[in-house]
Scaffold this motif. Structure first.
Motif, PDB file in Angstrom:
ATOM      1  N   ARG A  35       0.825  -1.219   0.000  1.00  0.00           N
ATOM      2  CA  ARG A  35       0.000   0.000   0.000  1.00  0.00           C
ATOM      3  C   ARG A  35       0.854   1.261   0.000  1.00  0.00           C
ATOM      4  NH1 ARG A  35      -5.436  -0.285   1.200  1.00  0.00           N
ATOM      5  NH2 ARG A  35      -5.367   1.810   2.065  1.00  0.00           N
ATOM      6  N   HIS A  83       1.608   7.213  -6.561  1.00  0.00           N
ATOM      7  CA  HIS A  83       0.538   8.165  -6.885  1.00  0.00           C
ATOM      8  C   HIS A  83       0.874   9.572  -6.396  1.00  0.00           C
ATOM      9  CE1 HIS A  83      -2.491   5.771  -8.865  1.00  0.00           C
ATOM     10  NE2 HIS A  83      -2.372   4.822  -7.967  1.00  0.00           N
ATOM     11  N   THR A 113      -7.419  12.575  -9.812  1.00  0.00           N
ATOM     12  CA  THR A 113      -7.503  11.116  -9.694  1.00  0.00           C
ATOM     13  C   THR A 113      -6.293  10.557  -8.955  1.00  0.00           C
ATOM     14  OG1 THR A 113      -8.746  10.987 -11.770  1.00  0.00           O
ATOM     15  CG2 THR A 113      -7.682   8.968 -10.996  1.00  0.00           C
ATOM     16  N   ALA A 130      -6.218   8.490  -5.346  1.00  0.00           N
ATOM     17  CA  ALA A 130      -5.564   7.179  -5.192  1.00  0.00           C
ATOM     18  C   ALA A 130      -4.485   7.235  -4.112  1.00  0.00           C
ATOM     19  CB  ALA A 130      -4.971   6.739  -6.526  1.00  0.00           C
ATOM     20  N   TRP A 131      -3.749   8.344  -4.058  1.00  0.00           N
ATOM     21  CA  TRP A 131      -2.698   8.515  -3.048  1.00  0.00           C
ATOM     22  C   TRP A 131      -3.302   8.458  -1.653  1.00  0.00           C
ATOM     23  CZ3 TRP A 131      -1.206  14.034  -1.334  1.00  0.00           C
ATOM     24  CH2 TRP A 131      -0.300  13.982  -0.274  1.00  0.00           C
ATOM     25  N   GLU A 163      -6.210   7.363  -0.731  1.00  0.00           N
ATOM     26  CA  GLU A 163      -6.881   6.103  -0.430  1.00  0.00           C
ATOM     27  C   GLU A 163      -5.872   5.068   0.053  1.00  0.00           C
ATOM     28  OE1 GLU A 163      -9.648   2.661  -2.601  1.00  0.00           O
ATOM     29  OE2 GLU A 163      -8.889   4.375  -3.742  1.00  0.00           O
ATOM     30  N   ALA A 164      -4.675   5.053  -0.578  1.00  0.00           N
ATOM     31  CA  ALA A 164      -3.629   4.119  -0.165  1.00  0.00           C
ATOM     32  C   ALA A 164      -2.996   4.528   1.158  1.00  0.00           C
ATOM     33  CB  ALA A 164      -2.558   4.014  -1.257  1.00  0.00           C
TER      34      ALA A 164
END
Length: 325
Positions: A247, A254, A272, A276-277, A279-280
């Motif tokens: 992760r 990202h 976007t 993603a960054w 979220e990880a």
């Protein structure tokens, strides 16, 4: 029956019993004319690994000595484990190696330190616990040199086996955590046919992808720092294409993509990438001191896009609205 033959039979029985807990070992049935040296060279690419086969199977055979056809050998190999959220080196060591205080060995085996906890999604190698019967002239220094390649790793054996003092007794069984067990293509094929690759969770494919990403992340950061944003985008998307990343690796890639897209004025792609960054890595702060206003704006827009509910469509007026009756 001679005492040597009796010891040999007991050794084979002990190996069969002990091997049950060797998660990554796979079986090999000796064929006519095979020697341990030949099996070691074919499986590991090194004749010297014969001594590992001898120890793992409690055999008392010298170099090149023929062994009996039909004998079932356990061939040591590394295990693999995919880390999940909340797992620590201590919890992993307790479950995979038998004791929580072996966490330092597990961490060092994976090129890191025990105080840096593993991240979610990281694939780690699990050392093979070689059970070694101490001989008359053995000590921790000689055993460390023989199986770990360095005498100064004797401390590892001392701690790993919870020894109260350095003195070893003949016949004592100690555990030696082996990590230098690379299989040849033929060795991998034999392991696969035995089902060992399934048991060891992919035999390191995810770990290999993660190591490749680790090796290229400094180059990705260099691309961004040097203003090579097109190169950075291409490299970042290639790294993401490796698959099976940890992760934090996904987050780092990202994060660099975000900066590259912002510099290229690709607003939608930047939003976007930021989503993603974060979220990880949900703990990543949007620090206006560390981040440029354009990056903060892209991330704020990204958050708004994910959190803002679509506005309800206005209710159309009645057909006869405003018509006098």
């Amino acid at each position: 029956m001679s005492s040597r033959r009796t010891w040999f039979s007991v050794g084979v029985l002990a190996a069969t019993t002990l091997a049950a807990s060797a998660a990554a070992a796979f079986p090999h049935v000796v064929r006519e004319g095979e020697t341990l040296a030949q099996i070691a060279e074919r499986t590991y690419g090194r004749v010297q690994m014969e001594q590992v086969l001898v120890a793992a199977n409690a055999l008392d055979a010298g170099a090149g000595v023929p062994i009996m056809p039909g004998l079932r050998l356990e061939v040591p190999a590394l295990g693999h484990h995919r880390v999940t959220a909340g797992e620590t080196w201590a919890s992993l060591a307790e479950r995979l190696l038998g004791a929580a205080d072996r966490s330092d060995v597990l961490a060092l085996s994976n090129d890191t330190y025990p105080w840096i906890e593993p991240t979610d999604g990281l694939e780690i190698i699990v050392p093979y616990n070689l059970r070694y019967v101490v001989g008359q002239n053995d000590n921790l220094l000689t055993i460390a040199y023989r199986f770990l390649g360095k005498r100064d790793k004797a401390w590892m054996l001392h701690k790993y086996n919870h020894l109260k003092k350095d003195t070893l007794r003949r016949g004592m069984v100690i555990l030696v955590p082996l990590t230098d067990l690379p299989l040849t293509a033929e060795g991998k094929a034999e392991a696969a046919s035995a089902g060992a690759l399934v048991r060891s969770e992919g035999a390191g494919r995810a770990r290999e992808a993660q190591r490749r990403v680790d090796a290229e992340l400094p180059q990705l950061a260099g691309d961004v720092r040097s203003g090579r944003y097109i190169d950075a985008v291409a490299r970042a998307n290639r790294l993401l294409g490796y698959g099976d990343l940890a992760r934090m690796q996904v987050a780092t890639v990202h994060r660099h993509l975000l900066e590259a897209y912002v510099a290229l004025d690709a607003t939608g792609l930047a939003e976007t990438a930021c989503a993603a960054w974060r979220e990880a890595d949900p703990t990543a702060p949007l620090d206006p001191i560390e981040l440029s206003p354009k990056i903060v704006r892209a991330c704020t827009s990204s958050t708004d896009l994910h959190l803002r509910a679509p506005a309800p469509e206005p209710t159309p007026p009645p057909v006869d609205a405003g018509v006098a009756r």
